[in-house]
Design an enzyme around this catalytic site. Structure first.
Site, PDB file in Angstrom:
ATOM      1  N   ALA A 188      34.327  33.172  43.830  1.00  0.00           N
ATOM      2  CA  ALA A 188      35.661  32.588  43.825  1.00  0.00           C
ATOM      3  C   ALA A 188      36.293  32.689  45.202  1.00  0.00           C
ATOM      4  O   ALA A 188      35.854  33.449  46.056  1.00  0.00           O
ATOM      5  CB  ALA A 188      36.544  33.300  42.781  1.00  0.00           C
ATOM      6  N   ASP A 203      32.287  47.281  39.718  1.00  0.00           N
ATOM      7  CA  ASP A 203      32.093  46.782  41.086  1.00  0.00           C
ATOM      8  C   ASP A 203      33.078  47.452  42.043  1.00  0.00           C
ATOM      9  O   ASP A 203      33.721  46.797  42.853  1.00  0.00           O
ATOM     10  CB  ASP A 203      32.259  45.260  41.124  1.00  0.00           C
ATOM     11  CG  ASP A 203      31.664  44.660  42.400  1.00  0.00           C
ATOM     12  OD1 ASP A 203      30.842  45.327  43.048  1.00  0.00           O
ATOM     13  OD2 ASP A 203      32.025  43.520  42.731  1.00  0.00           O
TER      14      ASP A 203
END
Length: 691
Positions: free
Chosen positions: A22, A133
């Protein structure tokens, strides 16, 4: 996408970040009037229904988190094919930029940042959300020092089809936990391991595990110990190192039981009584595998004899009493056997002698390792040996390309004509070049640096294109081609965005003049949108232009719309006034300057002329409703008279009361002192040169 409004509400202002999945933009919420961050899903994933569904679900789950150290999720939406998430805008930098600029950080600052991340993780874990993450790129530090963790749960939306496409998951391999690297289910302790690596990196300025490929880094997480932080930076307190050692245990059971437990340890780690505490010790740290030696039992004395002797002798080694010596029947056979042996020996000698004359001679094979293949081949062939050609090749960090690194026979004798196989170095083992085209320049640099490249060997070439600014357009070497990260130079061609120019001022030009001016600036006239309307400018000239005013920046090739005057509006009133002026001293020259203002503009220069006697000048004004005209007379740069002319005072249809002989062009010398004078109003130069 800059300038686009998503969902009729979020106006994208500037790109502020992005990754493999993104792009992130700073945007203005037009409803609430505040700045927000909008994450827009890349186009290649927009039609992956499974990905989009997970993306939205995880974003909605993250929206349920409310914590001062977690970036708030405001909205999730879709505008045609564009999927986006609206988040809190944090004015500051991400932790990766801070580490790059200032690492190693002071222990106090690193502990403060890690504590806030721990607090955020504890809140998320209590809400059954695992980040998966945690890395410096996902930690934002506001200008007020507040730490904000972002991208909660987004990593879970990655499918198997996108892991190798975007590089976003592989790019985080330096922060993987061992169980993450194995591909098994990850939980709260996986986030704790990743946070341990972030704390390690803040305090040392380096990553604990580096490798030539993501796979090699993942294997190190599983198998190899890391260099302890205090060996890299001796200024780290032992208590803080202990936090890292516990968070980064390969066995999840030996890590902190929760983020809250790690937070409690961090909050007390800088207390004076803890700074020099003993190094944390784990039970398995000193275990070594015992070397086992295979012991071969010794043979017993009576087992060393032959089978016959064991039968013939007793336990004391003497002959049994009942044993009889055989009779001497062996003499003749022995003689015949001796003769046969002599004959056989003579025959063998003859054969060997003949064979020695017929067989090839022996050749001592020299060692040619380290020699160029051509030279080694020539040397061996000169000795009567054959060499396999072309030779097998093998990657080597020790030998240059084309140099012999192995040979199958060396320092031994072989028969002349024997074949020798030489293995030749193909150079260093090359790393496949990652696919960087389409990613952002910063992400491409991070990928190359993770492979061992230094930034000074990354060449950036910029060119204009329709792609977004900062996007990699092409790369050299191309994707998947082998290259040496320690020596190669990589050239990235990066988009500067569309080429732009400054919009020229077309006001007052004719249509043909405007076309020429636009062509000179790589712009074009929109032939379908040329409008003719009444206006208070000279008929046939441009009085309005779009999309931009003078000097505003537009893209090359932009189509420009113009409006051209087809005469004064119907409500306009026009009247000529005779202005009579005398010199300061009759017979002595005075410089007369006349300026007027009307619907066509302010302070329009009518005429400047020297006179020695009283002179009349006809000045024509064009007036618009609700406006007032004005005539100013200057003599020798001094304002001597002003004549206001209201719109209402001018009749709708009035004949000029000036005789024909007052035509300024009939006046001897008109235009010689003032070649730019226009008795009919002239051109609006918007100047007042006399004031």
């Amino acid at each position: 996408m800059i300038g686009q409004t998503l969902g009729g509400r979020y106006e994208l202002l500037a790109r502020i970040g992005g990754g493999g999945m993104a792009l992130v933009y700073k945007a203005k919420d037009l409803v609430l009037g505040r700045f927000v961050a909008v994450k827009v899903l890349r186009q290649q994933f927009m039609h992956d229904e499974d990905f989009v569904r997970r993306f939205r679900r995880e974003a909605q789950a993250a929206a349920s988190l409310s914590h001062p150290n977690i970036v708030s999720i405001y909205d999730v939406g879709q505008d045609e094919d564009t999927h986006f998430i609206v988040m809190e805008y944090v004015d500051g930098n991400n932790l990766n930029e801070i580490i790059r600029e200032r690492a190693p950080l002071q222990a106090e600052e690193a502990v403060r940042i890690a504590s806030q991340i721990c607090d955020a993780l504890d809140h998320a874990h209590h809400n059954q959300i695992i980040h998966r993450d945690i890395k410096p790129h996902n930690i934002l530090i506001g200008k007020n020092g507040r730490v904000k963790v972002t991208d909660f749960g987004i990593a879970r939306a990655v499918t198997s089809s996108t892991i190798t496409q975007t590089g976003s998951v592989v790019g985080s391999v330096h922060y993987f936990s061992p169980e993450h690297a194995k591909g098994v289910a990850t939980g709260e302790k996986s986030d704790i391991y990743s946070l341990g690596i972030v704390l390690y990196q803040m305090l040392t300025g380096r990553l604990p595990f580096l490798g030539e490929s993501p796979i090699s880094v993942a294997l190190k997480h599983l198998q190899e110990p890391f260099e302890e932080p205090r060996l890299v930076n001796p200024h780290i307190p032992q208590s803080v190192e202990n936090v890292i050692l516990k968070a980064m245990r390969k066995n999840p059971q030996e890590r902190y039981a929760s983020a809250k437990q790690m937070l409690d340890d961090l909050e007390t780690s800088l207390q004076p009584q803890r700074l020099n505490e003993p190094r944390l010790h784990f039970p398995g740290d000193d275990d070594e595998e015992e070397e086992r030696t295979l012991v071969i039992p010794a043979l017993k004395p009576d087992m060393r004899m032959s089978g016959e002797e064991t039968v013939a002798r007793g336990e004391d080694g003497k002959r049994d009493a009942g044993f009889e010596e055989p009779k001497r029947r062996w003499v003749m056979p022995t003689v015949l056997s001796a003769v046969a042996l002599v004959l056989v020996g003579i025959l063998i000698w003859a054969v060997l002698a003949l064979k020695g004359q017929l067989s090839p001679k022996d050749v001592q094979v020299p060692t040619v390792v380290g020699t160029k293949y051509e030279d080694a081949k020539a040397q061996l062939e000169q000795l009567g040996l054959n060499v396999v050609d072309p030779p097998p090749q093998k990657a080597s960090d020790q030998y240059d390309v084309g140099v012999v690194m192995e040979q199958d026979k060396q320092d031994m004798s072989v028969k002349e004509g024997a074949t020798i196989t030489l293995t030749v170095s193909s150079g260093k083992e090359l790393t496949p070049m990652p696919a960087l085209t389409g990613s952002s320049y910063d992400d491409a640099v991070d990928q190359l640096k993770s492979l061992g490249m230094t930034e000074d060997r990354i060449v950036k070439k910029e060119e204009y294109s329709d792609s977004e600014e900062g996007t990699v357009l092409s790369q050299d070497p191309p994707a998947n081609q082998g290259f040496d990260p320690e020596e190669a130079t990589v050239t990235l061609t990066v988009s500067k965005g569309p080429e732009t120019v400054k919009m020229p001022n077309l006001i007052g030009m004719t249509l043909e003049e405007a076309k020429a001016e636009l062509l000179k600036n790589n712009l074009r006239l929109d032939e379908q949108k040329i409008s003719y309307e009444p206006s208070y400018v000279t008929k046939g000239t441009i009085f309005k232009q779009f999309p931009a005013e003078q000097n505003e920046t537009v893209q090359v090739g932009t189509a420009v719309q113009v409006w051209i005057s087809n005469g004064y509006p119907a409500e306009a009133k026009e009247k000529t006034y005779n202005v009579t002026v005398s010199p300061a001293v009759e017979g002595t020259a005075s410089t007369i300057r006349i300026v007027y203002s009307d619907a066509r503009g302010q302070n329009i220069e009518y005429k400047t002329k020297k006179i020695q006697s009283t002179t009349t000048f006809p000045v024509t004004l064009v007036l618009a409703p609700d406006t007032e005209g004005e005539i100013k007379v200057y003599r020798d740069n001094q304002l001597v008279d002003t004549f206001p002319v209201p719109y209402e005072d001018v009749p709708a249809a009035t004949e000029p009361d000036v005789p024909a002989s007052t035509d300024p062009y009939a006046d001897p010398g008109f235009g010689q002192d003032n070649p730019n004078g226009y008795p009919d109003g002239g051109q609006d130069n918007n100047q007042d040169n006399g004031r």
